[in-house]
Design an enzyme around this catalytic site. Structure first.
Site, PDB file in Angstrom:
ATOM      1  N   LYS A 116       0.820  -1.218   0.000  1.00 22.50           N
ATOM      2  CA  LYS A 116       0.000   0.000   0.000  1.00 22.50           C
ATOM      3  C   LYS A 116       0.850   1.262   0.000  1.00 22.50           C
ATOM      4  O   LYS A 116       0.435   2.305  -0.502  1.00 22.50           O
ATOM      5  CB  LYS A 116      -0.936  -0.008   1.222  1.00 22.50           C
ATOM      6  CG  LYS A 116      -1.898  -1.188   1.265  1.00 22.50           C
ATOM      7  CD  LYS A 116      -2.866  -1.185   0.110  1.00 22.50           C
ATOM      8  CE  LYS A 116      -3.910  -2.285   0.230  1.00 22.50           C
ATOM      9  NZ  LYS A 116      -3.377  -3.622   0.039  1.00 22.50           N
ATOM     10  N   GLU A 200      -2.573   8.016   7.027  1.00 21.57           N
ATOM     11  CA  GLU A 200      -2.969   9.045   6.077  1.00 21.57           C
ATOM     12  C   GLU A 200      -4.132   9.838   6.638  1.00 21.57           C
ATOM     13  O   GLU A 200      -4.811   9.407   7.571  1.00 21.57           O
ATOM     14  CB  GLU A 200      -3.346   8.423   4.730  1.00 21.57           C
ATOM     15  CG  GLU A 200      -4.540   7.499   4.778  1.00 21.57           C
ATOM     16  CD  GLU A 200      -4.788   6.793   3.454  1.00 21.57           C
ATOM     17  OE1 GLU A 200      -3.898   6.785   2.599  1.00 21.57           O
ATOM     18  OE2 GLU A 200      -5.894   6.234   3.292  1.00 21.57           O
ATOM     19  N   GLU A 275      -9.666   1.523  -5.978  1.00 22.98           N
ATOM     20  CA  GLU A 275     -10.558   2.071  -4.963  1.00 22.98           C
ATOM     21  C   GLU A 275     -10.210   3.539  -4.719  1.00 22.98           C
ATOM     22  O   GLU A 275      -9.035   3.904  -4.572  1.00 22.98           O
ATOM     23  CB  GLU A 275     -10.449   1.269  -3.669  1.00 22.98           C
ATOM     24  CG  GLU A 275     -10.806  -0.203  -3.872  1.00 22.98           C
ATOM     25  CD  GLU A 275     -11.221  -0.898  -2.592  1.00 22.98           C
ATOM     26  OE1 GLU A 275     -11.149  -0.264  -1.524  1.00 22.98           O
ATOM     27  OE2 GLU A 275     -11.620  -2.070  -2.675  1.00 22.98           O
ATOM     28  N   GLU A 292      -6.320   2.390  -2.990  1.00 24.34           N
ATOM     29  CA  GLU A 292      -5.527   1.193  -3.258  1.00 24.34           C
ATOM     30  C   GLU A 292      -6.049   0.553  -4.531  1.00 24.34           C
ATOM     31  O   GLU A 292      -7.133   0.881  -5.012  1.00 24.34           O
ATOM     32  CB  GLU A 292      -5.627   0.196  -2.103  1.00 24.34           C
ATOM     33  CG  GLU A 292      -7.042  -0.299  -1.834  1.00 24.34           C
ATOM     34  CD  GLU A 292      -7.119  -1.216  -0.628  1.00 24.34           C
ATOM     35  OE1 GLU A 292      -6.062  -1.601  -0.114  1.00 24.34           O
ATOM     36  OE2 GLU A 292      -8.241  -1.542  -0.210  1.00 24.34           O
ATOM     37  N   ASN A 294      -6.925  -3.242  -5.983  1.00 23.46           N
ATOM     38  CA  ASN A 294      -7.087  -4.666  -5.704  1.00 23.46           C
ATOM     39  C   ASN A 294      -6.862  -5.423  -6.998  1.00 23.46           C
ATOM     40  O   ASN A 294      -7.648  -5.313  -7.941  1.00 23.46           O
ATOM     41  CB  ASN A 294      -8.491  -4.947  -5.153  1.00 23.46           C
ATOM     42  CG  ASN A 294      -8.662  -4.333  -3.775  1.00 23.46           C
ATOM     43  OD1 ASN A 294      -7.881  -4.581  -2.873  1.00 23.46           O
ATOM     44  ND2 ASN A 294      -9.688  -3.512  -3.628  1.00 23.46           N
ATOM     45  N   PHE A 352     -23.654  -6.694  16.108  1.00 20.69           N
ATOM     46  CA  PHE A 352     -23.012  -7.260  14.915  1.00 20.69           C
ATOM     47  C   PHE A 352     -21.907  -8.262  15.260  1.00 20.69           C
ATOM     48  O   PHE A 352     -20.942  -8.401  14.523  1.00 20.69           O
ATOM     49  CB  PHE A 352     -22.443  -6.154  14.013  1.00 20.69           C
ATOM     50  CG  PHE A 352     -23.481  -5.235  13.463  1.00 20.69           C
ATOM     51  CD1 PHE A 352     -24.156  -5.541  12.297  1.00 20.69           C
ATOM     52  CD2 PHE A 352     -23.816  -4.063  14.134  1.00 20.69           C
ATOM     53  CE1 PHE A 352     -25.133  -4.689  11.803  1.00 20.69           C
ATOM     54  CE2 PHE A 352     -24.793  -3.208  13.635  1.00 20.69           C
ATOM     55  CZ  PHE A 352     -25.454  -3.524  12.468  1.00 20.69           C
TER      56      PHE A 352
END
Length: 671
Positions: A116, A200, A275, A292, A294, A352
């Protein structure tokens, strides 16, 4: 073209790849671990090879086992799906050394985009907008605190090799950095074998938009429009759609051209996704930044297939075989609207929390299971991508996704309406699932307006999820339904022979308690009355049915039914309703019954899910305050911090760090 390919994956993506390969006349080989011996992908493939124990590190993540399976079966190529080995450059190199084709991009592109930190440098050099941040090595927590202060809060800490929502922490203050930096490093190491972290700037009011790219080995690289992926929880995507309700044609062109430039800079071919984070606060739409790339197929690829009519898996296979793309950029259009919901084994009613276990009942909605992209015409349809079966198990070893529910329709609202209908018909028992929550999202006014950010779920359900609020009209329909169900149950009971004093007549009047209110329901030969007003409701029912498809005021209404001691649990439209039904003459007596008080368990720290106790942050005798971290549980590769709910002193520790802990087990006691 290949005659046989091996799918180095499992679950729904393995099934989805096998179906396209079969349509192309290509034989398929599945691989499986101990946990997947009876999984659908094993049965669907032409051949299957056992590759080891359940943990992915002992099976799906071992390149040598995949290569051995290829040699044993004569597979000429490997499709990696997503996750596992799909973005490991060394795996591609190992395959090529054995003369086995990789259905994906070149190893050099995977290596360039997989880091990354380095990928952001490459993106910047290729003329792609990048988020401000620190792209160098970070030594320790103190160094991270200094960097975060220089960038300016809020910041995002990310594992350099991360993905899929893992290895990410949002920090609003120095305290958050100190608490989360080491956890981010650990998640990166445990999930990706790399503990490097970068920091970042966090873009506020962000939208998560991604561009699908597709290239061949002859230099053609195209962009296939965008996907809106802003509906996320803990950086894990929950709902995706294509196109985005936010992106304009001019934005689409700018984003697409930048993403193609990046792909070209690394010599990309096959399918891939860039993305982007987009500032929703900028109405011009120009504030988009590279996140990034993918270098694989994405989980949400079906929505792109639905609006373009292009089978991405087929094009990946054809590109790997050396074929040219059969279309150009000007051929890529947008037909209708597609929405995908991820059905997860997690309980939204319990924060969740992951929910593993056996699928005692698994009955998905009727769908075009073998729907091929481009075959929709203009008829709305439901597509289901799954890799589970009734009686199967959702294991602690893998991702908790059960299925992907995709709807396509000419308009966004129609696609969302179709999602609600299909979700209502989804039957899953044996473990917790998020079907109700997905339905609530589809009905949410803000979702319908297209006003989305990555904070959507946290902002719309700040106190947790308790079900979608029912309209007054829906409550009336459910009350009438409960009265009719109770009448059918009573009528059946009265037909039992040998009753004292003969068979009593069934009651025709009920008191129905729903959503905290009592409603009077009367059943006559001609009509159903709720609080004295008629309700138009029609359906067929036999005691024992689990699902009812009714018409309420000429609108479809699908309800899942679970009998309870004093009524029914009715689940529909994103909520479950515990409905008490009593004969009208007996209901006044119920008001004199003493309700049993639930025990006070607040002095116990109870493990909310099965997992590994990776951190115990207190000792016996410690004073704790509300919000203080007490323990950390790792479940499905995600760390969950358990905090104190009130002040107290730790009186006993019941579990040790490093132990596997069952759901509802006591970790420690407080006084």
């Amino acid at each position: 073209m290949f005659s046989k390919i091996l799918i180095a994956n499992r679950g729904e993506i393995a099934c989805r790849i096998i179906r396209t390969a079969r349509r192309m006349g290509i034989a398929t080989v599945a691989v499986y671990s101990d946990a997947d011996a009876r999984s659908p992908h094993v049965k669907l493939a032409d051949e299957a090879v056992y590759i080891g124990p359940a943990p992915a590190s002992d099976s799906y993540l071992l390149p040598e086992k995949i290569i051995a399976a290829c040699k044993a079966t004569g597979a000429e190529a490997v499709h990696p799906g997503y996750g596992f080995l799909s973005e490991r450059a060394s795996f591609v190199e190992a395959l090529e050394a054995e003369g086995i084709a990789f259905i994906g991009p070149p190893a050099s592109a995977i290596a360039a985009m997989g880091d990354k930190i380095e990928s952001k440098k490459l993106a910047k050099d290729a003329g792609v907008n990048v988020v401000p941040g620190h792209l160098g090595e970070i030594d320790d927590t103190e160094h991270a605190v200094r960097i975060a202060g220089e960038i300016g809060y809020p910041v995002m800490m990310k594992a350099s090799a991360g993905g899929g929502g893992k290895g990410m922490r949002l920090a609003w203050s120095e305290k958050d950095v100190r608490e989360g930096f080491e956890a981010t490093k650990r998640e990166g190491l445990s999930s990706f074998g790399d503990d490097r972290v970068f920091i970042e700037k966090f873009i506020e009011d962000p939208r998560h938009i991604e561009i699908q790219v597709l290239g061949d080995r002859h230099g053609t690289i195209l962009y296939l429009n965008e996907r809106e992926c802003s509906i996320q929880r803990r950086h894990q995507k929950v709902v995706e759609e294509a196109p985005s309700p936010f992106v304009t044609p001019e934005m689409r062109r700018k984003m697409g051209e930048q993403c193609v430039a990046l792909a070209r800079a690394v010599g990309y071919h096959s399918a891939g996704t860039v993305e982007l984070i987009v500032s929703g606060a900028d109405p011009s739409g120009d504030s988009f930044y590279f996140l990034e790339m993918n270098t694989r197929l994405q989980v949400e690829h079906p929505v792109t297939e639905a609006i373009t009519g292009i089978d991405l898996v087929e094009q990946m296979i054809r590109a790997a075989a050396g074929e040219k793309l059969p279309f150009a950029q000007e051929d890529i259009g947008i037909d209708g609207w597609a929405i995908e919901s991820r059905v997860y084994a997690e309980d939204p009613y319990r924060g969740f929390l992951p929910s593993t276990g056996r699928l005692v009942r698994y009955s998905p909605p009727e769908a075009e299971l073998h729907q091929q992209p481009g075959e929709t015409g203009h008829q709305a349809y439901v597509r289901l991508d799954d890799g589970v079966a009734e009686g199967g198990e959702v294991s602690i070893f893998y991702d908790p996704m059960i299925a992907k529910l995709v709807t396509w329709a000419p308009t966004r609202d129609e696609a969302a309406d179709l999602q609600v209908q299909a979700l209502d018909a989804f039957e899953i028992t044996g473990l917790g699932h998020n079907v109700d929550f997905l339905s609530a999202i589809m009905q949410n006014p803000r979702f319908r307006s297209g006003d989305l950010t990555t904070g959507f779920i946290a902002e719309e359900w700040p106190e947790g999820f308790h079900g979608a609020p029912p309209s007054n009209e829906l409550q009336r329909h459910l009350a009438a339904l409960a009265g009719l169900l109770a009448t059918a149950r009573a009528d059946r009971a009265r037909q039992v022979s040998g009753q004292l004093n003969g068979s009593p007549p069934p009651p025709f009047a009920w008191e129905v308690r729903l959503a905290g209110e009592d409603r009077q329901v009367e059943i006559t030969e001609d009509e159903i009355l709720v609080d004295g007003k008629p309700v138009n409701l029609a359906f067929e029912y036999t005691p024992g049915d689990r699902l009812i498809e009714a018409e309420a005021d000429e609108e479809p209404l699908t309800v899942r039914i679970e009998p309870t001691r004093l009524g029914f649990r009715l689940t529909t439209r994103g909520a479950r309703h515990d409905v008490r039904v009593l004969p009208a003459h007996a209901a006044p007596l119920a008001r004199h019954m003493i309700e049993k008080e639930p025990p006070d368990l607040s002095r116990f720290l109870i493990c909310p899910m099965p997992g590994l106790l990776v951190g115990l942050h207190v000792a016996e005798g410690d004073q704790v305050e509300p919000g203080q971290p007490l323990a950390t549980i790792e479940a499905m590769k995600m760390e969950n911090i358990l905090r104190a709910e009130k002040s107290g002193v730790v009186t006993a520790i019941r579990a040790a760090q490093g132990e596997s802990v069952a759901a509802d087990a006591v970790i420690l006691e407080l006084e």
